[in-house]
Design a protein around this motif. Structure first.
Motif, short mmCIF file in Angstrom:
data_model
loop_
_atom_site.label_atom_id
_atom_site.label_comp_id
_atom_site.label_asym_id
_atom_site.label_seq_id
_atom_site.Cartn_x
_atom_site.Cartn_y
_atom_site.Cartn_z
N HIS A 130 2.84 6.25 1.93
CA HIS A 130 1.76 5.28 2.12
C HIS A 130 0.51 5.79 1.42
O HIS A 130 0.38 6.98 1.15
CB HIS A 130 1.50 5.05 3.61
N GLU B 137 8.56 0.20 10.82
CA GLU B 137 8.04 0.22 9.45
C GLU B 137 9.17 0.29 8.44
O GLU B 137 9.11 -0.37 7.39
CB GLU B 137 7.09 1.41 9.27
N GLN C 239 0.81 -1.22 0.00
CA GLN C 239 0.00 0.00 0.00
C GLN C 239 0.84 1.28 0.00
O GLN C 239 0.50 2.27 0.63
CB GLN C 239 -0.96 0.01 1.19
N TYR C 240 1.96 1.22 -0.74
CA TYR C 240 2.75 2.43 -0.95
C TYR C 240 2.55 2.94 -2.37
O TYR C 240 2.35 2.15 -3.31
CB TYR C 240 4.24 2.16 -0.70
#
Length: 486
Positions: free
Chosen positions: A354, A365, A272-273
């Motif tokens: 993100h 992260e 989800q980047y």
């Protein structure tokens, strides 16, 4: 309301593809301009990867709701892409809404079909696992028509298309499907499994096969490093903050290989980047090596782009030898030899956030991004021996072949299976059980058992040498745009 407005903008500004075969002497240039949406970069790269095209340079920019990407690409032989059918396919596929669907084909299979039953497997890898899976499918009278298997970090994932042997059609009986699932689960569980195996059976696959394998490996957490396992130094990922722009900068340095960009972008997209800016450039590194010492790298010609076709796929290519009786990389023990070696690197850099608009915000992260990108590259960084099988298809063919591999001490690290017109064409990447290069005598013995004309050896039996950590540096996005596009 936002979706309606986005669709209106997309209709008013359709995707435009410009193909240029004149500006660059060494590569075909493709420029893609469109409205921006999440995943569009991966979709375009997926189309090129499915055609087995080699991306030598890429420039990405997608700020302000617009997407612009420029690719330098060649065919498998390192030549410009001049086939009008391929160029026309790229243009029509990318410029239409069918991009998501048309490119949804695996490297060994065609479009999703209800004629097949798709089986997805994930479990703990072990020697002989694939042989046991195919033996079960043979006993159940299931014919394997297409498939792909990856192994990495003690995990195994497979997407296999099967048919009912008696009818040649998809398997639809719920009781039979339940039996297949249970028996395969027993095989995957084994006696040493440290994770619960996962099996999914559906009437047809609807996801790009290699994209799906990335998702399966990611879900099975193959990026988690196991204790007592040496970490590879061949891939270097650096994640830094770009505070003035609220981006996170991801720099990746690794050996170049086919579909490298696709593998990297799969992981960033699945995590989800969003890539706002990016570059990918291949570089040729030269060195002279004394086989009794370490590498000594003498040159790093940045603008020298693939004058030799052979180095597009070979990590190492011997140009000359001195004081040595052999001209390949398999020298007698204790011999002294100096070789001129070429290694092709790929340097990637992405400015990401993100999907919620925030950059990477914690050390945990950051470390997860590094580990996941390393895993995505390692899954297909094949340094194993490649064996290619071409034979008339029959029930139990793969069971017999993989059994012979297992009995001779070979482990299958990666495999692709395809059936066309009654002919099976399968590719296996293998090592011995300890992960070391294979004795050529064992390969000769296996070929005698299977058939010299049926099983062919691709490449050589030597593993590629490692390159030193300091041979290439991280680079900045802005500096790369100053270099020539070709």
């Amino acid at each position: 309301m936002d979706d309606v407005y986005a669709k209106f903008i997309e209709r008013m500004n359709p995707t435009r593809v410009v193909i240029d075969n004149e500006s660059c002497e060494l590569a075909t240039i493709i420029e893609v301009v469109s409205t921006n949406r999440h995943g569009i970069l991966l979709e375009v790269v997926q189309v090129l990867a499915d055609l087995d095209l080699i991306i030598t340079k890429a420039y990405v920019s997608s700020d302000g709701g617009w997407f612009m990407n420029v690719f330098n690409m060649t065919d498998c032989d390192g030549n410009k892409v001049r086939d009008e059918g391929i160029l026309d396919y790229i243009q029509k596929t990318v410029e239409t809404d069918a991009c998501c669907l048309e490119s949804m084909r695996g490297s060994t299979g065609g479009m999703p079909s209800e004629e097949h039953t798709s089986i997805e497997l994930t479990g703990t890898d072990r020697p002989g696992l694939l042989s046991e899976v195919f033996a079960v499918l043979t006993d159940l009278r299931c014919n394997v028509v297409n498939g792909e298997i990856w192994t990495h970090n003690s995990r195994a994932a497979a997407v296999i298309d099967v048919t009912e042997h008696s009818t040649g059609q998809a398997i639809e009986d719920p009781k039979r499907l339940s039996t297949i699932k249970q028996l395969l689960c027993n095989v995957l569980q084994g006696n040493i499994s440290f994770m619960t195996p996962r099996i999914t059976i559906s009437s047809s696959g609807v996801t790009h096969r290699q994209r799906r394998l990335h998702q399966m490996m990611f879900a099975y957490r193959d990026f988690e490093r196991l204790k007592d396992v040496e970490h590879s130094s061949r891939i270097h990922v650096c994640v830094l903050d770009c505070n003035d722009r609220d981006y996170t900068v991801v720099s990746i340095r690794s050996k170049d290989r086919p579909k490298l960009l696709f593998d990297t972008l799969c992981t960033l997209t699945d995590m989800q980047y969003v890539v706002f800016h990016g570059t990918a450039i291949t570089e040729r590194m030269e060195s002279y090596q004394d086989w009794k010492t370490k590498y000594r790298f003498l040159a790093q010609p940045r603008d020298f782009l693939f004058p030799l076709k052979t180095i597009l796929f070979l990590d190492v290519h011997v140009l000359s030898t001195r004081s040595c009786s052999s001209t390949v990389l398999n020298f007698p023990l204790g011999s002294s030899c100096q070789t001129h070696v070429i290694i092709v690197l790929c340097l990637q850099e992405y400015y990401i956030r993100h999907i919620d608009g925030l950059p990477v915000s914690s050390e945990a992260e950051r470390q997860r991004v590094i580990e996941c990108l390393e895993a995505a590259i390692q899954r297909r960084a094949s340094e194993e021996l490649e064996l290619e099988l071409c034979s008339d298809d029959r029930l139990g063919l793969l069971s017999d072949i993989t059994r012979i591999f297992r009995e001779n001490g070979l482990c299958i690290r990666q495999a692709e299976m395809a059936t066309r017109g009654g002919t099976a064409k399968d590719t296996f990447f293998v090592t011995d059980v300890s992960g070391q290069p294979i004795d050529p005598k064992i390969i000769d013995l296996i070929r005698q058992q299977i058939g010299q004309n049926i099983l062919q050896v691709k490449g050589n039996l030597s593993l590629s040498p490692k390159f030193p950590r300091e041979m290439a540096r991280s680079f900045l996005f802005t500096n790369l745009f100053k270099s020539r596009i070709c």
